[in-house]
Design an enzyme around this catalytic site. Structure first.
Site, PDB file in Angstrom:
ATOM      1  N   LYS A  43       9.284 -20.260  15.381  1.00 48.28           N
ATOM      2  CA  LYS A  43       8.927 -19.129  14.519  1.00 48.28           C
ATOM      3  C   LYS A  43      10.078 -18.127  14.357  1.00 48.28           C
ATOM      4  O   LYS A  43      10.246 -17.564  13.273  1.00 48.28           O
ATOM      5  CB  LYS A  43       7.684 -18.429  15.033  1.00 48.28           C
ATOM      6  N   THR A  44      10.878 -17.926  15.406  1.00 51.23           N
ATOM      7  CA  THR A  44      11.994 -16.971  15.308  1.00 51.23           C
ATOM      8  C   THR A  44      13.023 -17.472  14.302  1.00 51.23           C
ATOM      9  O   THR A  44      13.575 -16.698  13.510  1.00 51.23           O
ATOM     10  CB  THR A  44      12.652 -16.761  16.687  1.00 51.23           C
ATOM     11  N   ASP A 230       6.376  -9.981  13.412  1.00 52.99           N
ATOM     12  CA  ASP A 230       6.357 -11.023  14.440  1.00 52.99           C
ATOM     13  C   ASP A 230       5.183 -10.772  15.397  1.00 52.99           C
ATOM     14  O   ASP A 230       4.734  -9.639  15.559  1.00 52.99           O
ATOM     15  CB  ASP A 230       7.680 -10.991  15.208  1.00 52.99           C
ATOM     16  N   GLU A 231       4.676 -11.839  16.036  1.00 53.02           N
ATOM     17  CA  GLU A 231       3.588 -11.743  17.025  1.00 53.02           C
ATOM     18  C   GLU A 231       2.401 -10.944  16.473  1.00 53.02           C
ATOM     19  O   GLU A 231       1.843 -10.059  17.139  1.00 53.02           O
ATOM     20  CB  GLU A 231       4.091 -11.096  18.331  1.00 53.02           C
ATOM     21  N   GLN A 261      -2.608 -17.701  21.037  1.00 55.90           N
ATOM     22  CA  GLN A 261      -1.836 -17.033  22.090  1.00 55.90           C
ATOM     23  C   GLN A 261      -2.123 -15.530  22.130  1.00 55.90           C
ATOM     24  O   GLN A 261      -1.317 -14.747  22.631  1.00 55.90           O
ATOM     25  CB  GLN A 261      -0.341 -17.283  21.884  1.00 55.90           C
ATOM     26  N   ARG A 609       3.822 -23.502  28.231  1.00 57.08           N
ATOM     27  CA  ARG A 609       5.144 -23.061  28.733  1.00 57.08           C
ATOM     28  C   ARG A 609       5.930 -24.263  29.243  1.00 57.08           C
ATOM     29  O   ARG A 609       7.147 -24.186  29.412  1.00 57.08           O
ATOM     30  CB  ARG A 609       5.005 -22.067  29.887  1.00 57.08           C
TER      31      ARG A 609
END
Length: 684
Positions: A43-44, A230-231, A261, A609
């Site tokens: 995503k970044t 973002d997020e 998330q 993770r």
């Protein structure tokens, strides 16, 4: 025309390494866009490429692009990546930062609209606490009964909902809120008098300005042609409202996130912002990033199957670019201590040979769980670090307890005396401690004896004398009780905590931090039971902290699942998957089904993770808050797909009434509870 546009896009270097979904997300530049970005889906890269593409395509100048992140670190990383792509064209990209930093920038320009000067101060938490303490003192409010940090958490909750004091209605369910609302009114006025804001004000004041000043709002709605967030799943009500105002004209808002998330409701995050994005912003385009570049297929399938049990989600199907990989190991242990031994053995015998310790992490649901792992690692010499927290024996409340015990053990421990002589408060302030130090040094006394002599000579203020005398008498009593073997070292600490007022001090302050401290102290009492006497325990603590200071280089990472978000490791251990611990009982009691779904999202975050190996474990019994608890495996374990799991240390079924362990466990049925027999039949 479409063909020519595609050719034109391929000329941009930053687009060449994107997959089809990522390219669509980067190139869709008209209207609202929600990018559902699965774990490890890049995503970044998409966000930075999108900013670059907007500017390369001449859709906006750099200063017409607003990009919002949640941390300064993320903002800096994005700035660096965009600058690397655009080089000189990135000049003017000045609206990239956190919600708070961008709000502060806007507020400086229009501070007068909320009664502030442009040079207002932004106070930190320490200043906030000091201000609340002063207000409480003026109103004769006992901060032992109503902790300043708790007051601030309630006020922050109101600010996150966009409520100034005059718009706030105290809840009838929480009897403390009426008093806190009165404090909030004074607190907000004091901030204005000081020409200051707290962090919550930065966004709250901006929203007020936008709501009541169309001319000011017009400056920003005209300027910001593109907005990227973002997020987005972690935004709260006031942040959502802030964005709604700024997107009114151009409507080119692109929000990136993953509803699976969303794990920060306790910070005020509203998953509703994400789930209802297409209702708030009509004609929304939704693009899913479903290609994972981090984890093996087995890890992804386990995580995807687990999260599919949640009802409130947008939904996506993650696929990986990696191979199938190892099955997820599911381990059953007799108790928490065996669990720590099992994890350390796996690290020592297998993972350490093929992985750096830096690439191994243990993710716990509650911070007190780290204690058994820390004890085990100290014993075998396996270096570790605590991320997002403090090591067990370095936590303030643990140091306080050990200081009491050290001073009881020997009266010349001046460092311990200084630490706890005024904890809890006994009117023995810094000035008094300096006087005791000065007198003791002059007369070659330890601080305890120096304090006794000062009292005897009547050289201490009456109020201080009263508190100091009470403290010295308690130390003498506890020392006597232990020395003549009336009590053991564990009972000694329990009595100290009770008679000193330390437990009451923590219990009376109503906030999450003190609840965690109480849990840690209960865990300390558990640890002490493993030692024959006070001397051996204190020696263990001293050696543990001394050894720890010498460790450098590679270390196993220990942290909570909440702290792990955004990180990745080759191997992940997820211990303590038991009902009541995970999902956590408090979350279920306070939030019901919503709490359960958030706990499941936390499990999803934990599993994803892992890049190569994941280990999930639970124990039959756990020593928790002073008692052995007959544990029941987490309901989440039932939701894991059998084909991706390898079970170890499980019972094997002989017939309806008889079970045996398939590895090293004892077969005596008396060691097995009826609850476990029922559970093991069910999983078979």
């Amino acid at each position: 025309m479409i063909y020519n546009d595609k050719l034109k896009m391929l000329n941009f270097e930053y687009l060449k390494n994107l997959n089809d979904a990522q390219k669509k997300a980067v190139s869709h530049l008209s209207g609202p866009l929600l990018i559902v970005a699965g774990a490890g889906s890049g995503k970044t890269k998409v966000l930075t490429s999108r900013i670059a593409h907007i500017i390369k395509q001449k859709k906006a100048y750099p200063n017409q692009v607003l990009s919002v992140t949640f941390t300064n670190k993320a903002a800096q990383e994005m700035q660096n990546r965009v600058s690397k792509i655009l080089k000189k064209e990135a000049i003017g990209l000045s609206w990239l930062g956190t919600f708070h930093s961008i709000s502060a920038k806007i507020l400086r320009r229009h501070a007068g609209a909320v009664g502030l000067n442009s040079n207002f101060s932004i106070i930190d938490q320490n200043d906030q606490v000091r201000l609340i303490k002063n207000i409480c003192k003026d109103r004769n409010i006992d901060i032992k009964q109503l902790a300043p940090k708790y007051i601030l958490s309630v006020i922050d909750g109101w600010k996150n909902k966009g409520l100034y004091p005059n718009k706030t209605i105290a809840s009838k369910k929480n009897i403390l809120e009426k008093g806190i609302l009165a404090i909030y009114k004074i607190y907000q006025k004091k901030l204005l008098d000081l020409n200051a804001c707290d962090f919550g004000d930065l966004i709250l004041h901006c929203v007020y300005i936008f709501e009541n000043n169309n001319d000011i709002l017009g400056i920003y709605t005209n300027n910001f042609k593109y907005i990227l967030v973002d997020e987005y799943q972690d935004t709260n009500f006031i942040q959502g409202k802030w964005l709604n105002f700024l997107t009114k004209k151009h409507r080119n808002i692109c929000c990136v996130g993953d509803d699976d998330q969303s794990i920060y409701s306790w910070r005020g995050a509203e998953i509703k912002n994400f789930l209802e994005f297409d209702k708030v912003y009509k004609d929304t385009k939704i693009i899913r990033l479903e290609k994972n570049y981090r984890s093996t297929q087995n890890i992804l399938e386990v995580a995807s199957k687990l999260i599919s049990h949640n009802q409130n989600r947008v939904g996506k199907n993650l696929v990986t670019t990696m191979e199938s990989g190892d099955l997820i190991k599911l381990n059953c242990y007799k108790n928490g201590k065996d669990e720590a031994i099992g994890v350390s053995d796996e690290i020592e015998k297998k993972l350490k040979k093929k992985n750096s310790l830096n690439d191994i992490a243990i993710l716990v649901r509650a911070i007190f769980q780290t204690r058994e792992f820390e004890e085990r690692f100290l014993k075998i010499g396996l270096p570790y670090r605590i991320i997002g927290g403090t090591k067990f024996y370095e936590r303030a409340e643990i140091k306080d307890c050990i200081a009491y015990l050290r001073l009881i053990y020997q009266n010349k421990d001046d460092l311990s005396f200084e630490r706890i002589v005024n904890v809890p408060k006994r009117s023995v302030g810094d000035t008094s401690i300096k006087e005791i130090n000065k007198f003791s040094k002059k007369n070659s006394f330890c601080l305890e004896n120096g304090a006794k002599k000062l009292i005897e000579l009547n050289l201490i203020k009456p109020k201080t004398k009263l508190g100091l005398n009470s403290f010295l008498n308690l130390i003498s009593k506890w020392r006597n009780d232990y020395s003549i073997k009336k009590i053991n070292h564990v009972k000694l600490l329990q009595i100290v905590l009770d008679e000193s007022g330390y437990s009451a001090m923590l219990k009376n302050k109503k906030d999450l931090e003190n609840e965690n401290r109480l849990e840690n102290i209960k865990e300390l009492l558990v640890a002490m039971k493993e030692f024959d006497n006070l001397e051996s325990f204190l020696e263990h603590v001293a050696l543990a902290t001394s050894i720890d200071q010498k460790w450098d280089g590679e270390k196993v990472n220990l942290m909570t699942m909440h702290a792990s978000k955004g990180l990745e490791f080759d191997a992940i251990f997820l211990p303590g998957w038991e009902e009541g611990l995970f999902p956590h009982q408090k979350s279920l009691e306070e939030k019901g089904d919503k709490g359960l779904e958030e706990e499941r999202r936390l499990a999803y975050v934990g599993i994803t993770r892992a890049k190569k190996n994941a280990f999930i474990s639970f124990s039959m019994n756990r020593y928790y808050q002073g008692d052995w608890i007959d544990s029941m495996a987490s309901r989440f374990i039932d939701e894991l797909p059998e084909q991706n799991i390898e079970k170890n240390n499980f019972f094997e079924e002989k017939n309806d009434d008889d079970f045996e362990f398939n590895q090293d466990f004892e077969t005596d049925k008396e060691t097995r509870s009826p609850g476990w027999i029922r559970y093991l039949k069910r999983i078979k």
